[in-house]
Design a protein around this motif. Sequence first.
Motif, PDB file in Angstrom:
ATOM      1  N   ARG A 156       0.825  -1.216   0.000  1.00  0.00           N
ATOM      2  CA  ARG A 156       0.000   0.000   0.000  1.00  0.00           C
ATOM      3  C   ARG A 156       0.857   1.263   0.000  1.00  0.00           C
ATOM      4  O   ARG A 156       0.336   2.371  -0.017  1.00  0.00           O
ATOM      5  CB  ARG A 156      -0.941   0.010   1.214  1.00  0.00           C
ATOM      6  CG  ARG A 156      -1.970  -1.087   1.209  1.00  0.00           C
ATOM      7  CD  ARG A 156      -3.020  -0.915   2.285  1.00  0.00           C
ATOM      8  NE  ARG A 156      -4.021   0.061   1.856  1.00  0.00           N
ATOM      9  CZ  ARG A 156      -5.104  -0.250   1.152  1.00  0.00           C
ATOM     10  NH1 ARG A 156      -5.336  -1.505   0.791  1.00  0.00           N
ATOM     11  NH2 ARG A 156      -5.964   0.687   0.803  1.00  0.00           N
ATOM     12  N   THR A 207      -4.599 -10.589  -2.806  1.00  0.00           N
ATOM     13  CA  THR A 207      -5.386  -9.606  -2.061  1.00  0.00           C
ATOM     14  C   THR A 207      -6.371 -10.284  -1.107  1.00  0.00           C
ATOM     15  O   THR A 207      -6.684  -9.736  -0.045  1.00  0.00           O
ATOM     16  CB  THR A 207      -6.123  -8.650  -3.015  1.00  0.00           C
ATOM     17  OG1 THR A 207      -6.950  -9.394  -3.920  1.00  0.00           O
ATOM     18  CG2 THR A 207      -5.134  -7.818  -3.812  1.00  0.00           C
ATOM     19  N   HIS A 244      -6.422  -9.462   2.826  1.00  0.00           N
ATOM     20  CA  HIS A 244      -7.682  -8.996   3.399  1.00  0.00           C
ATOM     21  C   HIS A 244      -8.127  -9.885   4.561  1.00  0.00           C
ATOM     22  O   HIS A 244      -8.683  -9.384   5.553  1.00  0.00           O
ATOM     23  CB  HIS A 244      -8.759  -8.976   2.312  1.00  0.00           C
ATOM     24  CG  HIS A 244     -10.067  -8.410   2.762  1.00  0.00           C
ATOM     25  ND1 HIS A 244     -10.237  -7.088   3.121  1.00  0.00           N
ATOM     26  CD2 HIS A 244     -11.287  -8.999   2.907  1.00  0.00           C
ATOM     27  CE1 HIS A 244     -11.488  -6.884   3.467  1.00  0.00           C
ATOM     28  NE2 HIS A 244     -12.156  -8.025   3.357  1.00  0.00           N
ATOM     29  N   TRP A 296      -5.220  -4.220   5.332  1.00  0.00           N
ATOM     30  CA  TRP A 296      -5.689  -4.314   3.948  1.00  0.00           C
ATOM     31  C   TRP A 296      -7.219  -4.383   3.950  1.00  0.00           C
ATOM     32  O   TRP A 296      -7.816  -5.444   3.824  1.00  0.00           O
ATOM     33  CB  TRP A 296      -5.107  -5.540   3.246  1.00  0.00           C
ATOM     34  CG  TRP A 296      -5.321  -5.494   1.755  1.00  0.00           C
ATOM     35  CD1 TRP A 296      -6.432  -5.906   1.066  1.00  0.00           C
ATOM     36  CD2 TRP A 296      -4.433  -4.971   0.779  1.00  0.00           C
ATOM     37  NE1 TRP A 296      -6.283  -5.676  -0.272  1.00  0.00           N
ATOM     38  CE2 TRP A 296      -5.055  -5.101  -0.489  1.00  0.00           C
ATOM     39  CE3 TRP A 296      -3.161  -4.401   0.846  1.00  0.00           C
ATOM     40  CZ2 TRP A 296      -4.443  -4.683  -1.666  1.00  0.00           C
ATOM     41  CZ3 TRP A 296      -2.546  -3.984  -0.335  1.00  0.00           C
ATOM     42  CH2 TRP A 296      -3.194  -4.131  -1.567  1.00  0.00           C
ATOM     43  N   THR A 309      -9.266  -3.269   1.729  1.00  0.00           N
ATOM     44  CA  THR A 309      -9.827  -3.361   0.385  1.00  0.00           C
ATOM     45  C   THR A 309     -10.295  -4.776   0.085  1.00  0.00           C
ATOM     46  O   THR A 309      -9.595  -5.751   0.378  1.00  0.00           O
ATOM     47  CB  THR A 309      -8.775  -2.945  -0.660  1.00  0.00           C
ATOM     48  OG1 THR A 309      -8.174  -1.714  -0.255  1.00  0.00           O
ATOM     49  CG2 THR A 309      -9.400  -2.786  -2.028  1.00  0.00           C
ATOM     50  N   ASP A 310     -11.471  -4.913  -0.518  1.00  0.00           N
ATOM     51  CA  ASP A 310     -11.988  -6.234  -0.875  1.00  0.00           C
ATOM     52  C   ASP A 310     -11.089  -6.906  -1.908  1.00  0.00           C
ATOM     53  O   ASP A 310     -10.499  -6.231  -2.769  1.00  0.00           O
ATOM     54  CB  ASP A 310     -13.399  -6.123  -1.448  1.00  0.00           C
ATOM     55  CG  ASP A 310     -14.437  -5.797  -0.387  1.00  0.00           C
ATOM     56  OD1 ASP A 310     -14.165  -6.043   0.804  1.00  0.00           O
ATOM     57  OD2 ASP A 310     -15.518  -5.288  -0.757  1.00  0.00           O
ATOM     58  N   SER A 331      -9.773  -8.675  -5.202  1.00  0.00           N
ATOM     59  CA  SER A 331     -10.152  -8.458  -6.595  1.00  0.00           C
ATOM     60  C   SER A 331      -9.032  -8.957  -7.505  1.00  0.00           C
ATOM     61  O   SER A 331      -7.866  -8.962  -7.115  1.00  0.00           O
ATOM     62  CB  SER A 331     -10.395  -6.973  -6.860  1.00  0.00           C
ATOM     63  OG  SER A 331     -10.609  -6.729  -8.240  1.00  0.00           O
ATOM     64  N   TRP A 385      -5.773  -4.936  -9.617  1.00  0.00           N
ATOM     65  CA  TRP A 385      -5.040  -4.259  -8.545  1.00  0.00           C
ATOM     66  C   TRP A 385      -5.722  -2.932  -8.213  1.00  0.00           C
ATOM     67  O   TRP A 385      -6.107  -2.184  -9.114  1.00  0.00           O
ATOM     68  CB  TRP A 385      -3.597  -4.023  -8.977  1.00  0.00           C
ATOM     69  CG  TRP A 385      -2.736  -3.511  -7.871  1.00  0.00           C
ATOM     70  CD1 TRP A 385      -2.221  -2.265  -7.729  1.00  0.00           C
ATOM     71  CD2 TRP A 385      -2.296  -4.254  -6.723  1.00  0.00           C
ATOM     72  NE1 TRP A 385      -1.491  -2.166  -6.577  1.00  0.00           N
ATOM     73  CE2 TRP A 385      -1.515  -3.383  -5.936  1.00  0.00           C
ATOM     74  CE3 TRP A 385      -2.477  -5.565  -6.296  1.00  0.00           C
ATOM     75  CZ2 TRP A 385      -0.921  -3.781  -4.743  1.00  0.00           C
ATOM     76  CZ3 TRP A 385      -1.896  -5.968  -5.107  1.00  0.00           C
ATOM     77  CH2 TRP A 385      -1.124  -5.089  -4.344  1.00  0.00           C
ATOM     78  N   PRO A 386      -5.889  -2.615  -6.927  1.00  0.00           N
ATOM     79  CA  PRO A 386      -6.559  -1.368  -6.558  1.00  0.00           C
ATOM     80  C   PRO A 386      -5.839  -0.144  -7.123  1.00  0.00           C
ATOM     81  O   PRO A 386      -4.607  -0.064  -7.086  1.00  0.00           O
ATOM     82  CB  PRO A 386      -6.504  -1.383  -5.018  1.00  0.00           C
ATOM     83  CG  PRO A 386      -6.314  -2.818  -4.650  1.00  0.00           C
ATOM     84  CD  PRO A 386      -5.494  -3.415  -5.751  1.00  0.00           C
TER      85      PRO A 386
END
Length: 371
Positions: free
Chosen positions: A155, A196, A200, A207, A209-210, A212, A215-216
């Motif tokens: 991040r 991820t 998570h 982390w 973020t859901d 996926s 990549w965010p």
Amino acid sequence: MRSSRSLRALAVAAAAALALSACGSDYPLGEEQRKAAENSTSKLEGIISGSGSTAQGPAMDAWIGGFRVLHPKVQVQYSPDGSGAGRNALLAGAVQFAGSDAYLQDEELEEARKVCGPDGALDIPAYISPIAVAFNLPGIDTLNLDAATIAKIFRGEIDAWNDPAIAGQNPGVQLPATRITAVSRADDSGTTENFTEYLHEAAPEAWPTDPSGSWPGGLGGENAQGSAGVISTVTRTEGAVAYSDDSVVDESLGTVNLKVGEEYVPISAEGAAIAVEQSTRVPGRGEHDIALHLDRTTTAPGAYPLILVSYQIFCSGYEDADTVELVKTFGQYVISDEGQQASADAAKSAPIPPTLAEDARASIESITTLP
């Protein structure tokens, strides 16, 4: 949204290009294959095409080669375009199977009914691999890190290798002040989804973020196409770090030992297999769909929970009986002891556990000709 129409169109075009390509040699494995072909009693012949996971690439090469020794008149084509592209190609009817490091989501399962018949498509576990967190720090081969620290690195919240969060887990290691360059996948990737998901679930505060396959956005760092692309970027960038299927990571890079319970576990096929044994079937699926929920927070001794289970995704039914025979025969070879050993030798993968392999064989056998 994973199943966009534009991606679907690109998948069809890529699969069409794949179908036009041909092997440069009748016997790409050389003399052994030529002799096997001359002595083969197999009457199976035809062509089937697949697309998808780059992580499966080395294993797929081994499976295709081994299968062709047994069935020299069959041509299996595979284009490693990424898991998302492979699923899209299958759902567009452009290929006969997909390789994917993530199982089909509910909307994809519903869409599969349009192409694969009323029972849709089947997720069949075929390839188990640990995901490496690989880094380029000359003179350092391994580092101990927990999930929260890995999350903060990717991040951009930890941006130097001598940060106290890293140093505190690695007493005695002379960490440089080198800036960290985090490298992520640019394409829709099952490896990204698994990575991820691990962060998570194992470190939700670090982390949030859901999970996926994409990549965010807004996290900075660099990105590259495919597993080979991210590792190539790390190899030429001192201080870089990336996540990747372990099959493409060589000894020139260091790897992270994950904190599991109170221990730090090194990356290995054996650790991946232990982690898979803690998995459960995703509820609400059809009898022959073997989508797995992985326990990312397991504390089982020796388990390495940062893993991907890569699937062969087949239709439950095909319109042509010859295609059914080709798909089933190839699928059974992939799951066989011989096929699993071939992928282990080529890609450092872990064999499918016996009970799971038995379920997979039954699922492949259930594939039928559509009325």
